[in-house]
Scaffold this motif. Sequence first.
Motif, mmCIF file in Angstrom:
data_model
loop_
_atom_site.group_PDB
_atom_site.id
_atom_site.type_symbol
_atom_site.label_atom_id
_atom_site.label_comp_id
_atom_site.label_asym_id
_atom_site.label_seq_id
_atom_site.Cartn_x
_atom_site.Cartn_y
_atom_site.Cartn_z
ATOM 1 N N UNK A 91 0.973 -1.228 0.024
ATOM 2 C CA UNK A 91 -0.101 0.090 -0.031
ATOM 3 C C UNK A 91 0.808 1.200 0.001
ATOM 4 N N UNK A 92 2.050 1.313 0.796
ATOM 5 C CA UNK A 92 2.901 2.281 0.674
ATOM 6 C C UNK A 92 4.084 1.960 -0.292
ATOM 7 N N UNK A 93 4.266 2.738 -1.244
ATOM 8 C CA UNK A 93 5.367 2.367 -2.417
ATOM 9 C C UNK A 93 6.657 3.101 -2.004
ATOM 10 N N UNK A 94 6.931 2.859 -0.584
ATOM 11 C CA UNK A 94 8.358 3.139 -0.137
ATOM 12 C C UNK A 94 8.741 1.814 0.570
ATOM 13 N N UNK A 95 10.072 1.317 0.157
ATOM 14 C CA UNK A 95 10.173 -0.050 0.528
ATOM 15 C C UNK A 95 10.127 -0.263 2.048
ATOM 16 N N UNK A 96 9.657 -1.260 2.658
ATOM 17 C CA UNK A 96 9.882 -1.315 4.254
ATOM 18 C C UNK A 96 9.559 -2.845 4.636
ATOM 19 N N UNK A 97 10.100 -2.961 5.635
ATOM 20 C CA UNK A 97 10.029 -4.468 6.258
ATOM 21 C C UNK A 97 9.248 -4.425 7.261
ATOM 22 N N UNK A 98 8.105 -5.139 7.290
ATOM 23 C CA UNK A 98 7.328 -5.472 8.681
ATOM 24 C C UNK A 98 7.956 -6.387 9.488
ATOM 25 N N UNK A 99 7.814 -5.887 10.747
ATOM 26 C CA UNK A 99 8.206 -6.783 11.969
ATOM 27 C C UNK A 99 6.998 -7.078 12.729
ATOM 28 N N UNK A 100 6.528 -8.275 12.887
ATOM 29 C CA UNK A 100 5.216 -8.721 13.581
ATOM 30 C C UNK A 100 5.603 -9.579 14.691
ATOM 31 N N UNK A 101 4.838 -9.256 15.855
ATOM 32 C CA UNK A 101 5.206 -10.206 16.946
ATOM 33 C C UNK A 101 3.705 -10.390 17.923
ATOM 34 N N UNK A 102 3.223 -11.377 18.107
ATOM 35 C CA UNK A 102 2.143 -11.579 19.095
ATOM 36 C C UNK A 102 0.848 -11.392 18.583
ATOM 37 N N UNK A 103 0.166 -12.518 18.440
ATOM 38 C CA UNK A 103 -1.340 -12.418 17.605
ATOM 39 C C UNK A 103 -1.505 -11.881 16.390
ATOM 40 N N UNK A 104 -0.575 -12.253 15.546
ATOM 41 C CA UNK A 104 -0.383 -11.757 14.094
ATOM 42 C C UNK A 104 -1.618 -12.041 13.310
ATOM 43 N N UNK A 105 -2.087 -11.089 12.955
ATOM 44 C CA UNK A 105 -3.369 -11.115 11.928
ATOM 45 C C UNK A 105 -3.112 -11.173 10.728
ATOM 46 N N UNK A 106 -1.778 -10.758 10.123
ATOM 47 C CA UNK A 106 -1.402 -10.966 8.767
ATOM 48 C C UNK A 106 -1.217 -9.599 8.069
ATOM 49 N N UNK A 107 -0.293 -9.303 7.275
ATOM 50 C CA UNK A 107 -0.218 -8.054 6.510
ATOM 51 C C UNK A 107 -0.309 -8.311 5.039
#
Length: 107
Positions: A91-107
């Motif tokens: 959705x945001x067109x600037x490279x990024x890495x998601x870091x998810x922890x705990x009750x992950x709903x998904x991105x």
Amino acid sequence: MTDCIFCKIAGGEFNTPFIVETEDYVAFRDINPKADTHVLVVPKKHYDSLNELDDEIILGKLLGGVKRVAAELGLKSYKTVINTGKDAGQEVFHLHIHVLSGNIKGV
Ligand code: 5GP
Ligand code: ZN
């Protein structure tokens, strides 16, 4: 890029609290978290997506940033995600890495 929200955040325009900052990247919390902890690791230089990245060194640095976020927040178990392209959910067109922890709903 003047009209890019992540360029503005990384440039400090909104005084966003950074969990980690180096000369190459910043890490800050996602505005709409999809897990108990949801952080974005974002290069200061603009790349639309992984497809436009022409510097492999920065990739290693960004993953190092993921590790630093985990250490900083005491995350033992976490997921990293890079969405590339609209069909993959970018959705945001600037490279990024998601870091998810705990009750992950998904991105
Ligand atoms: P994408 O779908 O592009 O992989 O992920 C973009 C992420 O950026 C989404 O999880 C969204 O919630 C987050 N986001 C969008 N705009 C902002 C903002 O202005 N500030 C912050 N902190 N996160 C944002
Ligand atoms: Zn940008």
